[in-house]
Design a protein around this motif. Structure first.
Motif, PDB file in Angstrom:
ATOM      1  N   CYS A   1     -37.960 -16.002  20.952  1.00  0.00           N
ATOM      2  CA  CYS A   1     -36.795 -15.093  21.786  1.00  0.00           C
ATOM      3  C   CYS A   1     -35.967 -14.643  20.297  1.00  0.00           C
ATOM      4  N   LYS A   2     -36.189 -15.019  19.471  1.00  0.00           N
ATOM      5  CA  LYS A   2     -35.362 -15.296  18.348  1.00  0.00           C
ATOM      6  C   LYS A   2     -36.045 -13.619  17.395  1.00  0.00           C
ATOM      7  N   TRP A   3     -37.302 -13.926  17.890  1.00  0.00           N
ATOM      8  CA  TRP A   3     -38.416 -12.955  17.195  1.00  0.00           C
ATOM      9  C   TRP A   3     -38.581 -11.616  17.823  1.00  0.00           C
ATOM     10  N   MET A   4     -38.376 -11.908  19.370  1.00  0.00           N
ATOM     11  CA  MET A   4     -38.541 -10.445  20.204  1.00  0.00           C
ATOM     12  C   MET A   4     -36.642 -10.189  20.243  1.00  0.00           C
ATOM     13  N   ALA A   5     -35.934 -10.547  20.299  1.00  0.00           N
ATOM     14  CA  ALA A   5     -34.486 -10.184  19.727  1.00  0.00           C
ATOM     15  C   ALA A   5     -34.620  -9.130  17.668  1.00  0.00           C
TER      16      ALA A   5
ATOM     17  N   VAL B   1     -35.216 -12.703  26.879  1.00  0.00           N
ATOM     18  CA  VAL B   1     -33.940 -12.251  25.927  1.00  0.00           C
ATOM     19  C   VAL B   1     -33.438 -11.389  26.365  1.00  0.00           C
ATOM     20  N   LYS B   2     -32.252 -10.765  26.599  1.00  0.00           N
ATOM     21  CA  LYS B   2     -31.375  -9.757  27.081  1.00  0.00           C
ATOM     22  C   LYS B   2     -30.201  -8.914  25.669  1.00  0.00           C
ATOM     23  N   ASP B   3     -30.178  -8.287  25.390  1.00  0.00           N
ATOM     24  CA  ASP B   3     -29.018  -7.913  24.536  1.00  0.00           C
ATOM     25  C   ASP B   3     -29.003  -9.421  23.444  1.00  0.00           C
ATOM     26  N   GLY B   4     -30.149  -9.214  22.549  1.00  0.00           N
ATOM     27  CA  GLY B   4     -30.136 -10.139  21.906  1.00  0.00           C
ATOM     28  C   GLY B   4     -29.209 -11.650  22.304  1.00  0.00           C
ATOM     29  N   GLU B   5     -29.215 -12.002  24.057  1.00  0.00           N
ATOM     30  CA  GLU B   5     -29.014 -13.825  24.378  1.00  0.00           C
ATOM     31  C   GLU B   5     -30.333 -13.974  25.145  1.00  0.00           C
TER      32      GLU B   5
END
Length: 567
Positions: A238-242, A29-33
């Motif tokens: 990925c949602k958790w990491m963001a 995940v990069k910049d929320g994506e």
């Protein structure tokens, strides 16, 4: 997909094959994506079912960060304080260390500074409730002073769920579901392998043993939940990491305050070099926040945590200044996820390539070989057990580690511990050992006699950071049955005095007489009992073929006396 990840699929496949894992995956995940997400190999090797970014896997100890975030939410709401002693929320909280009992706080729990070593075999593969975990803490010896040293501790983390429950009236699972998973849309994430198995896209766990890849049973961590029970997917993670990279914020909604996330991601304890979480591939010391390892990775700050439980290995790696997160896993216990995650980070940040897979594989293989060899007891030729091997059979117990049983099977001594059955080999004298394949180690057992020459105790170094755990023989269950105990009731004449033996309740014999208080008899073996609190005194009942004991032999230091039953 970002350009740096071009061709990564091929690398991923090569690493999975090198480590012999049935499958594995990675998401970035990069910049929320989500800029890259891929699975390879099989979630079910037997049926050749492919592993995908939506396959459910056990994330192990990376669950701890969800617990830290849930505590942060409750601090935000004024229901908890980071540094208030746990006993204010759970009055029955007790540890062997009285200072820790009095002052251990939520912060102490979340940054592993209780003074207690891991003691993982006190809970591992054991049917327990979260309340049972709480009781364990009062039975396990510390090996460090309170707050003196960082020491990874799963049981302490498991009891954070009881703190959440105490102040909300909800289970930890319900709270995390409502306040974290639902807002993030982590719809494929759950808290128990029993739920995962109801899915049509879950990963089975595997183990390499003697060059064979074997499917193994799931480890159920429901009781230990806050320390490691969560199961998720690459896309959900990925949602958790963001959320973590965005300091607790989802869109315009602050799920966890920036202040609480700052506490969670702030160094709280230094991790010493000999710790299993130290990374000797970096030049900086590692610190630990609350459920995150924090250190310098090739010139950038990293927030990182691994997860490992039977047949699964997970790595979550965040680089906050680049708003970058990577999650990787395999459905076999390997070091591959760490290699996969670091390689992805290096590519994206443009670092000089390092063969992380080769480096971790070498370290992993040496560590596993060392652990197995180190646990094997050195043999001394020409020795033999002090007793017939059958005498070592029986059930033994420890207040924290529970029961362990030794039985004779096909002429050999075998240990039954948790759900494992381990054949033992004689090492020397009264020492035996046997291999526990799921951990890749040998368990060693040293038997000890009491002053009567009977096998009474067995010790085993189940945690390398503490003294061997000592289990004491448990009397045969038959000695606690009312029908067995009734045959000893009656009055016995001892040196002109009457000693009365009577049942109290259903299964307790007591002795009383002139000038002596009522004393409980503790089953020893056969028809022999000891006096509770005065174990040097034993009472042996002689049957002589009748329905009732005919006499009782009392043995104490310096004297042996016989008492006849009064008719």
């Amino acid at each position: 997909m970002i350009e740096a990840m071009q061709g990564f699929d091929s690398f991923l496949n090569d690493v999975i094959k090198t480590w012999k894992s049935p499958g594995g995956g990675i998401a970035v995940v990069k910049d929320g994506e989500i800029v890259y997400s891929a699975g390879c190999g099989f979630r079910d090797q037997e049926k050749q079912l492919p592993l995908t970014p939506d396959s459910i896997f056990a994330i192990g100890s990376t669950s701890k960060a969800f617990s830290a975030a849930s505590i942060g939410i409750l601090v935000d709401e004024g229901k908890l304080e980071w540094d208030k002693p746990i006993r204010y929320y759970i009055p029955e909280f007790r540890m062997v260390d009285r200072v820790a009992s009095e002052y251990l706080s939520v912060r102490d729990m979340l940054c592993h500074r209780s003074g207690l070593a891991r003691h993982d075999l006190a809970w591992y593969h054991r049917k327990m409730t979260r309340r049972d975990l709480l009781k364990l803490l009062a039975c396990l010896e510390p090996n460090e002073s309170f707050r003196n040293r960082w020491q990874y501790q799963n049981i302490i983390y498991g009891t954070t769920g009881l703190v959440v429950e105490a102040v909300t009236g909800k289970t930890w699972e319900d709270f995390v579901q409502e306040r974290i998973l639902n807002p993030l849309g982590m719809t494929s994430t759950n808290f128990s392998v029993t739920v995962s198995e109801q899915s049509d896209n879950f990963c089975y766990p595997y183990l390499e043993h003697e060059d064979n890849i074997l499917r193994i049973p799931f480890a159920n961590l429901d009781a230990l939940g806050p320390a490691g029970s969560i199961n998720s997917t690459l896309n959900d993670m990925c949602k958790w990491m963001a959320l973590n990279l965005n300091r607790g914020k989802l869109g315009d909604t602050q799920i966890v305050s920036e202040a609480s996330m700052g506490q969670i991601h702030r160094p709280q304890m230094v991790v010493l070099d000999d710790s299993p979480l130290s990374f000797k591939d970096t030049d900086s010391s590692e610190t630990y926040g609350m459920a995150w390892g924090i250190y310098d990775y090739r010139g950038v700050e990293a927030w990182e945590h691994t997860g490992g439980i039977d047949g699964f290995a997970t790595e979550v790696f965040l680089v906050p200044e680049h708003n970058l997160g990577v999650v990787s896993f395999t459905n076999m216990s390997t070091g591959a996820p760490m290699a996969i995650a670091r390689t992805a980070i290096d590519r994206i940040l443009g670092f000089e390539p390092i063969d992380w897979s080769a480096r971790f594989k070498d370290s992993y293989d040496k560590a596993m070989a060392g652990a197995k060899e180190g646990a094997k007891a050195p043999r001394q030729e020409g020795t033999h057990p002090s007793h017939p091997v059958e005498d070592y059979a029986g059930k033994f117990e420890h207040p924290g580690y529970g029961d362990i049983e030794f039985v004779m099977k096909e002429g050999a001594l075998t240990v039954l511990f948790r759900d494992w059955e381990i054949p033992l080999q004689h090492v020397h004298y009264d020492v035996f050992d046997g291999e526990l394949p799921v951990l890749g180690i040998y368990l060693k057992f040293t038997f000890e006699m009491d002053d009567k020459g009977n096998i009474e105790r067995v010790s085993s170094p189940l945690d390398p950071m503490v003294k061997p755990i000592v289990f004491t023989r448990v009397p045969d269950e038959g000695m606690k049955q009312r029908g067995f105990l009734e045959q000893f009731e009656g009055e016995y004449e001892l040196m002109g005095q009457t000693l009365k033996i009577a049942l109290k309740g259903e299964c307790t014999l007591c002795a009383s007489g002139p000038g002596m208080p009522e004393m409980e008899l503790v089953p020893y073996r056969g028809t022999t009992f000891t006096l509770k609190g005065m174990e040097v005194v034993s009472l042996e009942f002689k049957m002589n073929g009748g329905e009732k004991a005919k006499e009782m032999v009392m043995t104490q230091p310096g004297a042996v006396m016989t008492a006849k039953r009064k008719e």
